[in-house]
Design an enzyme around this catalytic site. Structure first.
Site, PDB file in Angstrom:
ATOM      1  N   ASP A 398       5.240  -9.719  -2.572  1.00 26.74           N
ATOM      2  CA  ASP A 398       3.933  -9.941  -1.958  1.00 26.74           C
ATOM      3  C   ASP A 398       3.414  -8.673  -1.284  1.00 26.74           C
ATOM      4  O   ASP A 398       4.176  -7.756  -0.956  1.00 26.74           O
ATOM      5  CB  ASP A 398       4.040 -11.070  -0.930  1.00 26.74           C
ATOM      6  CG  ASP A 398       2.734 -11.829  -0.755  1.00 26.74           C
ATOM      7  OD1 ASP A 398       1.673 -11.284  -1.106  1.00 26.74           O
ATOM      8  OD2 ASP A 398       2.774 -12.973  -0.274  1.00 26.74           O
ATOM      9  N   GLU A 401      -0.262  -4.155  -2.154  1.00 26.65           N
ATOM     10  CA  GLU A 401      -1.392  -3.207  -2.123  1.00 26.65           C
ATOM     11  C   GLU A 401      -1.058  -1.966  -1.293  1.00 26.65           C
ATOM     12  O   GLU A 401      -1.413  -0.875  -1.742  1.00 26.65           O
ATOM     13  CB  GLU A 401      -2.661  -3.865  -1.528  1.00 26.65           C
ATOM     14  CG  GLU A 401      -3.089  -5.136  -2.172  1.00 26.65           C
ATOM     15  CD  GLU A 401      -2.368  -6.337  -1.579  1.00 26.65           C
ATOM     16  OE1 GLU A 401      -1.761  -6.199  -0.517  1.00 26.65           O
ATOM     17  OE2 GLU A 401      -2.407  -7.398  -2.207  1.00 26.65           O
ATOM     18  N   ASP A 471      -5.150 -13.952  -2.773  1.00 30.81           N
ATOM     19  CA  ASP A 471      -5.389 -15.118  -1.916  1.00 30.81           C
ATOM     20  C   ASP A 471      -6.862 -15.498  -1.991  1.00 30.81           C
ATOM     21  O   ASP A 471      -7.662 -15.173  -1.106  1.00 30.81           O
ATOM     22  CB  ASP A 471      -4.970 -14.811  -0.482  1.00 30.81           C
ATOM     23  CG  ASP A 471      -3.492 -14.485  -0.378  1.00 30.81           C
ATOM     24  OD1 ASP A 471      -2.748 -14.818  -1.319  1.00 30.81           O
ATOM     25  OD2 ASP A 471      -3.083 -13.906   0.639  1.00 30.81           O
TER      26      ASP A 471
END
Length: 802
Positions: A398, A401, A471
């Site tokens: 997760d 980025e 998300d």
């Protein structure tokens, strides 16, 4: 004057060229390199290198620069390509067997032409620029290159852009990886309906611009202009070139194509186990449960890679229980650590933590320097000790980025092991996933790596990542964007992509999953996800397990169960398509232009696509039953039994079978398809051969010894069925088998070829139940006992007339 060079017959000339670097043709001095030429023009040093007969690297630096770049994305070294060079006035022409490159000695303009001399793609005259830029006190440049496109040319790609249009013409994008109500995973690769692709190889924030005057890439930081031109003649050909340059996609385990259930998090090991138990009790297929964050405890212990949360007192018992239920477990890991973790302390000691605010704000959590190989090794050493050794099956990597909160401009100045953060920020997900994948490959060859991750960069397909779209908000508008977003992402060469079914944030609905308005959205989203590379239900603050949306007999429950079962029935087709992805650089989710480029009507269609080479998918992305006139979608009382319709375009050049009814339709027309709440428009291309697997509760429950094979007549066709051991790397050693099916439409004959290859546990004999599909036996998702013919196959070729 035309000078051939670098053929196998003139190695002596090559040696002389290398020893005497500067040559002259009609007085123009340039240097011939091993794979092309070097020159100087307009204050720039220019290199043109052929990496293959179809791919060319263009590399420009301010003159007399000593900078040499090593790509993070491109792993291929140049082939020994037979080339010739010719001077035609101001133009130097370099030719391979497949491609011609024209270099203007005065302006520096580079053009790419086919062998007939027709321009495919071209730079703009004087289109290269280096603007001075100060990067954390260092004097460098912002490089920019402008190109010219034809007026009617459509282009695609650029990664995960969360836009609603398919064609990326007339856009301006600031390309930096980020998460903001959806993931933005920018990849500076475009490809064109003219059959070429371009990769702008720069990792800093980059502005892409296309307008009537030019198309351009401009990066904030760079000592060079570095791009790769790839001529594939088709979309598949371009993707093959991308993968040749940046790496092939490995095979994923068979179970990864089954159904995944997740929540924003399961709060205890008891809760996680109960979900698996409930699916098995209901008889609804499930292959993987995902344990999301906070199994490690408080934020200060963020990503400790241990089950420090007291609600997980016996993690090995939980993992073993899931395995005993014939399911897999994937677990969340992050590229950041809380200040109380051992990893944080060790990384801080090696100066490998980034001093900017990341998610979550509490606990002093910091992202780590993935560009540092020692830091990546430390990460995976802890991973192996805490989680890999317990038998975890897959990794949810997760925030790759990574999340970056506050003061970005200042934070870009921080150093990394490879320069400033600004100079490499977009490659963070590539390097973060590289560490996890390579560790898994080193740890064991018995279990294939599978990484579900939130961001990506060029070349990431080689690290077994399945990227999800972030998300995202639970709205129809967002669902509509997912289709062209996923297709454009796939066109950058990374074939595995998916979304949170039903969206992540349910801010817009009262009553959450019990709200029928939301269930309409969820149902349509679920139908769409059945035809992506991962069927995975997930969301924040809600429980989306099938039994929380209703009970058997409720349309929401029944539709979800129907599409889970359809997904499992399609596993032989999906797994064989995955082999084409790995072995032949194919794509699973295919923009219509990939297969029907001559039909210009498809160039701007972003709400339909091909799933493999056979299925035309047209997701329902507008509400049919409930519309909101207020800020909140209130629980409605509409009649969901009413049948609505949706327009579907059938590309020309093929006949099409309605999957549900068997009705045959001509291509080149828009039709209205009835779409009751449990139907997604699906059409099968004539000439398709589609194997259907048995009804199962998990992917490997039954052997494929009794398969239904549907033949969709109307033209000749073929299909290669692939099988292996499902979850190890022995296929890389040749331990797999293929069976080729060929349909001759004129003679109505199916040829099943000799089985090629073998692997341990392979079936020696099997039954194929053959169905010749037509409107009289339209069978949809239901398997039939009304076979056209039933045959036994023992690996030797058979011809069957139907």
């Amino acid at each position: 004057m035309k000078v051939p060079f670098f053929s196998k017959a003139n190695l002596l000339l090559l040696a002389i060229t290398v020893c005497s670097p500067w040559m002259s043709i009609s007085g123009q001095i340039f240097q011939r390199s091993l794979h092309g030429i070097k020159s100087n023009v307009q204050g720039l040093d220019v290199q043109i290198e052929f990496y293959s007969p179809n791919s060319v690297r263009v590399y420009k630096t301010p003159e007399n620069s000593s900078y040499t770049k090593k790509s993070l994305s491109v792993i291929k070294t140049p082939d020994q390509v037979e080339l010739s060079v010719d001077e035609q006035g101001d133009i130097i022409v370099i030719e391979s067997n497949n491609l011609q490159v024209n270099y203007n000695k005065k302006t520096g303009k580079i053009s790419f032409l086919d062998k007939q001399g027709k321009i495919i793609f071209t730079e703009k005259d004087y289109g290269a620029q280096f603007s001075p830029f100060t990067d954390a006190g260092n004097q460098t440049y912002s490089p920019r290159q402008a190109f010219l496109l034809e007026k009617e040319e459509a282009i695609y790609g650029l990664g995960q852009t969360q836009t609603s249009q398919m064609n990326q013409r007339n856009q301006k994008m600031y390309m930096r990886q980020k998460q903001h109500e959806g993931g933005y995973a920018y990849i500076p690769i475009i490809q064109s309906t003219k059959g070429y692709g371009l990769f702008w190889d720069n990792y800093s924030p980059t502005t892409f611009t296309d307008n009537p005057q030019e198309m351009a890439f401009e990066s904030e930081v760079g000592e060079c202009i570095d791009y790769y031109f790839m001529y594939g003649t088709s979309a598949d050909g371009v993707i093959a070139q991308i993968r040749e340059l940046t790496g092939q996609a490995p095979m994923y385990p068979l179970w990864s194509y089954g159904f995944f259930q997740s929540r924003e998090r399961y709060k205890s090991q008891k809760e996680t186990m109960e979900v698996v138990d409930k699916y098995r009790e209901l008889g609804v297929p499930l292959d993987c449960i995902i344990q999301d964050w906070q199994y490690w405890g408080p934020d200060s212990n963020w990503n400790s890679m241990n089950f420090d949360n007291p609600e997980f007192p016996e993690p090995q018992k939980m993992i073993d229980h899931i395995h005993e239920k014939n399911a897999k477990i994937m677990i969340s890991i992050w590229a950041s650590f809380g200040q109380d973790t051992k990893q944080y302390k060790d990384l801080k000691a090696m100066n490998a933590l980034f001093d900017f605010i990341t998610w979550p704000r509490n606990g002093g959590v910091r992202a780590y320097d993935v560009y540092n190989p020692k830091a990546r090794k430390l990460f995976t050493d802890y991973l192996n000790k805490g989680l890999t050794s317990k038998g975890i099956d897959g990794w949810w990597t997760d925030s790759t980025e990574p999340d970056h909160l506050d003061a970005e401009d200042k934070d870009f100045d921080i150093p990394t092991a490879m320069g400033t953060y600004r100079s490499v920020v977009n490659a963070y997900p590539l390097m973060a996933n590289k560490g996890v994948y390579e560790n898994q490959r080193n740890y064991t060859s018995d279990k294939r790596a599978l990484l579900l991750t939130r961001s990506a960069f060029a070349g990431q397909q080689r690290y077994a990542t399945n990227i999800w779209s972030g998300d995202i908000r639970s709205t129809w508008e967002v669902l509509k964007k997912q289709v062209p977003t996923g297709l454009n992402f796939s066109l950058t060469g990374i074939p595995y992509w998916n979304t949170d079914i039903g969206g992540f944030f349910l801010w817009d609905y009262e009553g959450e999953v019990a709200n029928k308005a939301y269930q309409e959205l969820y149902t349509r989203w679920f139908q769409y996800a059945t035809f992506t590379t991962m069927q995975r239900s997930h969301g924040s603050g809600v429980s989306k397990e099938i039994y929380n949306l209703g009970k058997k007999g409720d349309w929401s429950y029944d539709s979800e169960e129907k599409y889970i079962n359809l997904r499992y029935a399609l596993l032989p087709y999906i797994y064989s398509t995955a082999w084409q992805v790995t072995n032949n650089a194919s794509s699973m989710m295919r923009a219509l232009y990939m297969d029907f480029n001559t039909d210009t009507n498809v160039h701007n269609i972003g709400n339909q696509y091909m799933f493999g080479k056979s299925f035309l998918v047209a997701p329902v992305t507008d509400p049919m039953y409930v519309s909101s006139t207020e800020n909140k979608w209130k629980n409605p009382k509409e009649n969901f039994s009413t049948i609505k319709t949706q327009n579907v375009y059938l590309p020309e050049g093929s006949k099409w079978f309605d999957f549900w009814t068997g009705e045959t339709l001509n291509g080149g027309q828009t039709i209205q398809k009835e779409v009751p709440i449990d139907i997604i428009p699906l059409y099968i291309r004539a000439g398709s051969i589609v194997p259907f697997g048995p009804k199962v509760q998990y992917s490997t429950q039954k052997n494929w010894d009794n398969l239904e094979v549907r033949i969709y007549p109307g033209t000749d066709g073929e299909f290669v069925m692939y099988e292996d051991e499902n979850d190890n790397y022995n296929y890389e050693k040749g331990l797999y088998s293929t069976i080729k099916f060929e349909w001759n439409d004129a003679t109505q004959t199916l040829t099943i070829g000799d089985r090629n290859g073998a692997f341990p546990g392979m079936l020696k004999s099997r039954t194929f139940n053959l169905i010749l599909v037509d409107a009289k036996n339209g069978i949809g998702s239901q398997q039939s006992d009304k076979f056209t013919k039933k045959i036994t196959y023992n690996g030797k070729a058979k011809k069957v007339k139907l």
